[in-house]
Design a protein around this motif. Sequence first.
Motif: not given
Length: 285
Positions: A93-98, A100-115, A164-169
Amino acid sequence: MKNEKNLRRPAKIGVIKLSVLLIFALVLSSWLFIFVGEDASLFDLFSEENLVYTKEFFNGLAGVGEEHPAFLSKESWLEALKLSVETLQMSIMAIGFSVIIMVLTVIPAARNVANGTLTLSRKWYGKIVYGIIRGFYIFSRSVPELIWAMIIIFIFKPGILPGAIALALHNFGILGKLCAEVIEDVDTRPIRSLASSGAGKAQMFIYGVIPTVLPQFITYILYRWEVIIRTTIVVGFVGAGGLGQAFKLSMSWFHYSNITLFLICYVLLVILTDSISEGIRRFIK
């Protein structure tokens, strides 16, 4: 003349030699501080009293003096295996939550996407979103799992879900940073070829970026899952359930043979996760 000038030049210290010297100086200064500054004595660790306590502890782990050690009891094994399943569920559950949140945020978090280097179009809000998400990544991974678990369990109640939530955070910030850096290092030539062929942004990501970064993403996700399965014992100390909570209770009640049983179960869980991770890595190569 050239030889004379070369002889006059001082010899340069290489990076490796400098690193070794710095490490040696750091280790030496640390031990000097321990023995001189703190007036510590290494021989006190091997006092007769400490040796007696150590012998009693290891005899307890081996079940010496117990009529029915936990690791030889069928009922204890069934209970430990049940707790092992809960621990495995918590880690999944912990790695699954992690993820999901990572996939939703990782693209705009890349520098070459931002610039706009990767997408070939620059938006005015790109760097703002980049800074906000990266800030969340830093905050997420800077708070240890134990602190997250204490906060989450205080809000909710003890159990594997708050654990699981604590580990995911904690782990989503680590995964986000690692995967964002993978996107930043991606080869832009295939993406530019797709763009010149008239592909849209979604097509560039689906056919150009994702196939390139996916193997590295999976490697990082499996690695963090292996780390999480080991960290469940830490969050279990504050009531997150699983083997960790039972381990703490056994330590408090001096049930040392139970500790041996739980350690065996942890070793089996680590072997299981390592085997699964190795199999998946071989499959994606």
